[in-house]
Design a protein around this motif. Structure first.
Motif, PDB file in Angstrom:
ATOM      1  N   THR A 105       0.810  -1.231   0.000  1.00 30.67           N
ATOM      2  CA  THR A 105       0.000   0.000   0.000  1.00 30.67           C
ATOM      3  C   THR A 105       0.837   1.272   0.000  1.00 30.67           C
ATOM      4  N   GLY A 106       2.122   1.164   0.368  1.00 31.54           N
ATOM      5  CA  GLY A 106       2.952   2.362   0.475  1.00 31.54           C
ATOM      6  C   GLY A 106       2.694   3.166   1.745  1.00 31.54           C
ATOM      7  N   ILE A 107       1.823   2.656   2.599  1.00 30.36           N
ATOM      8  CA  ILE A 107       1.543   3.358   3.865  1.00 30.36           C
ATOM      9  C   ILE A 107       2.704   3.083   4.829  1.00 30.36           C
ATOM     10  N   ALA A 108       3.133   4.124   5.532  1.00 30.48           N
ATOM     11  CA  ALA A 108       4.315   4.008   6.386  1.00 30.48           C
ATOM     12  C   ALA A 108       4.120   2.952   7.477  1.00 30.48           C
ATOM     13  N   GLU A 109       5.217   2.242   7.773  1.00 30.97           N
ATOM     14  CA  GLU A 109       5.206   1.289   8.883  1.00 30.97           C
ATOM     15  C   GLU A 109       4.820   2.027  10.159  1.00 30.97           C
ATOM     16  N   GLY A 110       3.989   1.380  10.960  1.00 34.32           N
ATOM     17  CA  GLY A 110       3.666   1.945  12.267  1.00 34.32           C
ATOM     18  C   GLY A 110       2.303   2.604  12.351  1.00 34.32           C
ATOM     19  N   ARG A 111       1.653   2.842  11.198  1.00 34.91           N
ATOM     20  CA  ARG A 111       0.307   3.442  11.238  1.00 34.91           C
ATOM     21  C   ARG A 111      -0.651   2.454  11.914  1.00 34.91           C
ATOM     22  N   GLU A 112      -1.356   2.918  12.928  1.00 32.84           N
ATOM     23  CA  GLU A 112      -2.321   2.055  13.616  1.00 32.84           C
ATOM     24  C   GLU A 112      -3.598   1.987  12.783  1.00 32.84           C
ATOM     25  N   LEU A 113      -4.119   0.807  12.581  1.00 28.43           N
ATOM     26  CA  LEU A 113      -5.333   0.639  11.773  1.00 28.43           C
ATOM     27  C   LEU A 113      -6.548   0.914  12.647  1.00 28.43           C
ATOM     28  N   THR A 114      -7.584   1.518  12.052  1.00 26.36           N
ATOM     29  CA  THR A 114      -8.767   1.819  12.860  1.00 26.36           C
ATOM     30  C   THR A 114      -9.560   0.554  13.158  1.00 26.36           C
ATOM     31  N   GLN A 115      -9.444  -0.430  12.258  1.00 22.73           N
ATOM     32  CA  GLN A 115      -9.984  -1.762  12.577  1.00 22.73           C
ATOM     33  C   GLN A 115      -9.078  -2.803  11.953  1.00 22.73           C
ATOM     34  N   PRO A 116      -9.024  -4.013  12.557  1.00 18.95           N
ATOM     35  CA  PRO A 116      -8.079  -5.008  12.054  1.00 18.95           C
ATOM     36  C   PRO A 116      -8.372  -5.386  10.598  1.00 18.95           C
ATOM     37  N   ILE A 117      -7.312  -5.716   9.883  1.00 16.08           N
ATOM     38  CA  ILE A 117      -7.437  -6.209   8.503  1.00 16.08           C
ATOM     39  C   ILE A 117      -7.153  -7.714   8.529  1.00 16.08           C
ATOM     40  N   VAL A 118      -8.009  -8.480   7.837  1.00 13.56           N
ATOM     41  CA  VAL A 118      -7.776  -9.927   7.704  1.00 13.56           C
ATOM     42  C   VAL A 118      -7.402 -10.207   6.256  1.00 13.56           C
ATOM     43  N   GLU A 119      -6.336 -10.978   6.066  1.00 10.88           N
ATOM     44  CA  GLU A 119      -5.891 -11.335   4.709  1.00 10.88           C
ATOM     45  C   GLU A 119      -5.753 -12.847   4.611  1.00 10.88           C
ATOM     46  N   TYR A 120      -5.916 -13.346   3.392  1.00 10.11           N
ATOM     47  CA  TYR A 120      -5.782 -14.785   3.154  1.00 10.11           C
ATOM     48  C   TYR A 120      -4.705 -15.006   2.087  1.00 10.11           C
ATOM     49  N   TYR A 121      -3.787 -15.894   2.377  1.00  6.33           N
ATOM     50  CA  TYR A 121      -2.752 -16.260   1.407  1.00  6.33           C
ATOM     51  C   TYR A 121      -2.896 -17.747   1.097  1.00  6.33           C
ATOM     52  N   TYR A 122      -2.753 -18.061  -0.187  1.00  3.06           N
ATOM     53  CA  TYR A 122      -2.889 -19.448  -0.649  1.00  3.06           C
ATOM     54  C   TYR A 122      -1.574 -20.177  -0.416  1.00  3.06           C
ATOM     55  N   LYS A 123      -1.607 -21.261   0.379  1.00  2.00           N
ATOM     56  CA  LYS A 123      -0.384 -22.020   0.659  1.00  2.00           C
ATOM     57  C   LYS A 123      -0.008 -22.836  -0.570  1.00  2.00           C
ATOM     58  N   ASP A 124       0.828 -22.255  -1.414  1.00  5.57           N
ATOM     59  CA  ASP A 124       1.260 -22.933  -2.637  1.00  5.57           C
ATOM     60  C   ASP A 124       2.645 -22.402  -3.000  1.00  5.57           C
ATOM     61  N   ASP A 125       3.657 -23.233  -2.724  1.00  5.76           N
ATOM     62  CA  ASP A 125       5.051 -22.807  -2.929  1.00  5.76           C
ATOM     63  C   ASP A 125       5.308 -22.367  -4.363  1.00  5.76           C
ATOM     64  N   GLU A 126       4.793 -23.145  -5.324  1.00  2.13           N
ATOM     65  CA  GLU A 126       5.067 -22.822  -6.736  1.00  2.13           C
ATOM     66  C   GLU A 126       4.503 -21.459  -7.120  1.00  2.13           C
ATOM     67  N   LEU A 127       3.355 -21.112  -6.538  1.00  2.00           N
ATOM     68  CA  LEU A 127       2.737 -19.819  -6.841  1.00  2.00           C
ATOM     69  C   LEU A 127       3.293 -18.696  -5.962  1.00  2.00           C
ATOM     70  N   GLY A 128       4.095 -19.081  -4.947  1.00  2.00           N
ATOM     71  CA  GLY A 128       4.659 -18.059  -4.048  1.00  2.00           C
ATOM     72  C   GLY A 128       3.639 -17.539  -3.041  1.00  2.00           C
ATOM     73  N   ASP A 129       2.734 -18.402  -2.584  1.00  2.39           N
ATOM     74  CA  ASP A 129       1.741 -18.047  -1.552  1.00  2.39           C
ATOM     75  C   ASP A 129       1.021 -16.723  -1.848  1.00  2.39           C
ATOM     76  N   PRO A 130       0.286 -16.642  -2.963  1.00  7.47           N
ATOM     77  CA  PRO A 130      -0.339 -15.357  -3.322  1.00  7.47           C
ATOM     78  C   PRO A 130      -1.496 -14.962  -2.404  1.00  7.47           C
ATOM     79  N   LEU A 131      -1.721 -13.650  -2.333  1.00  7.88           N
ATOM     80  CA  LEU A 131      -2.874 -13.099  -1.610  1.00  7.88           C
ATOM     81  C   LEU A 131      -4.141 -13.439  -2.395  1.00  7.88           C
ATOM     82  N   LEU A 132      -5.143 -13.966  -1.705  1.00  3.81           N
ATOM     83  CA  LEU A 132      -6.423 -14.307  -2.361  1.00  3.81           C
ATOM     84  C   LEU A 132      -7.549 -13.514  -1.708  1.00  3.81           C
ATOM     85  N   ASN A 133      -8.563 -13.177  -2.495  1.00  2.00           N
ATOM     86  CA  ASN A 133      -9.769 -12.647  -1.867  1.00  2.00           C
ATOM     87  C   ASN A 133     -10.801 -13.778  -1.717  1.00  2.00           C
ATOM     88  N   GLU A 134     -11.959 -13.465  -1.157  1.00  2.00           N
ATOM     89  CA  GLU A 134     -12.914 -14.529  -0.828  1.00  2.00           C
ATOM     90  C   GLU A 134     -13.436 -15.229  -2.086  1.00  2.00           C
TER      91      GLU A 134
END
Ligand code: UDP
Length: 238
Positions: A105-134
């Motif tokens: 995102t380019g947002i500086a390290e240390g910015r406190e989020l107003t609410q938690p963010i949940v992310e999902y990464y696909y466990k696949d070594d060949e693909l390099g564990d990409p970020l997936l949406n629902e």
């Protein structure tokens, strides 16, 4: 399977069968890795620290009524866990910007989020564990929609429980990664490990990094840092 019951060996742990088909033995290893295995070192004492810390965090979750695979710690480097079928997703929860969220995102390290963010990464070594949406998760069938809903709820509840536990030790929970598994009975539980290898902890006052980032970026001795977390969490340092 090996003659000693070895089922699986990963970078940080070995998994063994036990006499009980629903119970596995986890043995933590003195191995530190980062950047997809590009950086790798034998670190004496890491197995004991992560075994103790993971047991401590899982025990806190069990006590809070959150379902985990953890049963009990049986030695300095071993613990017993429920056998699960691990879903091929890494679920990351974030409270403060760091790591790949900063890079994405380019947002500086240390910015406190107003609410938690949940992310999902696909466990696949060949693909390099990409970020997936629902929608992607539904497409690759990494979890069913009800499983995904439950994972998200459990991840956020875990965030609340762990944040409170580390806050009492003067630590900020910046972000962490969970893995989920299904037990023989079909119960969805938090699996794998919860340790400074899988969580970012900062000192609340100084914002000093007290987790695997010290190893990733050569900021200090990994064992001194993990020992400090264990001590501050009230664990034994023997
Ligand atoms: N994490 C992990 N295993 C992974 C990737 C990330 O345990 O394979 C943890 C990491 O330690 C941090 C959180 O998940 O606590 C978020 O990591 P991030 O996406 O920022 O990636 P990184 O900067 O570590 O590459």
């Amino acid at each position: 399977m090996g003659a000693d019951g070895l089922l699986y060996e990963g970078k940080a742990k070995k998994l063994f069968q036990t006499e009980n088909p629903n119970v596995l033995r986890v043995e933590y290893k003195d191995e530190a890795t980062a950047f997809n295995g590009e950086k790798m070192d034998e670190v004496a004492g890491k197995a004991r620290l992560n075994n103790e810390l993971s047991a401590l965090f899982f025990a806190k979750m069990n006590a809070a009524g959150l379902p985990t695979h953890f049963i009990e710690r049986t030695s300095s480097t071993e613990q017993l866990v429920k056998k699960t079928r691990i879903l091929p997703l890494e679920v990351v929860v974030r409270n403060i910007v760091a790591g790949s969220l900063q890079r994405r995102t380019g947002i500086a390290e240390g910015r406190e989020l107003t609410q938690p963010i949940v992310e999902y990464y696909y466990k696949d070594d060949e693909l390099g564990d990409p970020l997936l949406n629902e929608d992607h998760i539904r497409l690759v069938e990494a979890a069913t929609p009800p499983e995904l809903k439950q994972m998200r709820e459990l991840a956020l509840q875990t965030n609340e429980a762990l944040t409170a536990a580390v806050r009492a030790a003067g630590l900020l929970l910046v972000d962490f990664k969970l893995e989920f598994g299904l037990t023989e009975d079909g119960e969805l539980v938090v699996s794998d490990e919860i340790s400074p290898d899988t969580c970012r902890f900062w000192d609340e006052q100084t914002r000093e990094k007290l987790d695997k980032d010290v190893y990733r970026y050569g900021l200090g001795e990994l064992t001194d840092t993990y020992e400090q977390i264990l001590e501050r969490m009230g664990g034994s340092v023997s």
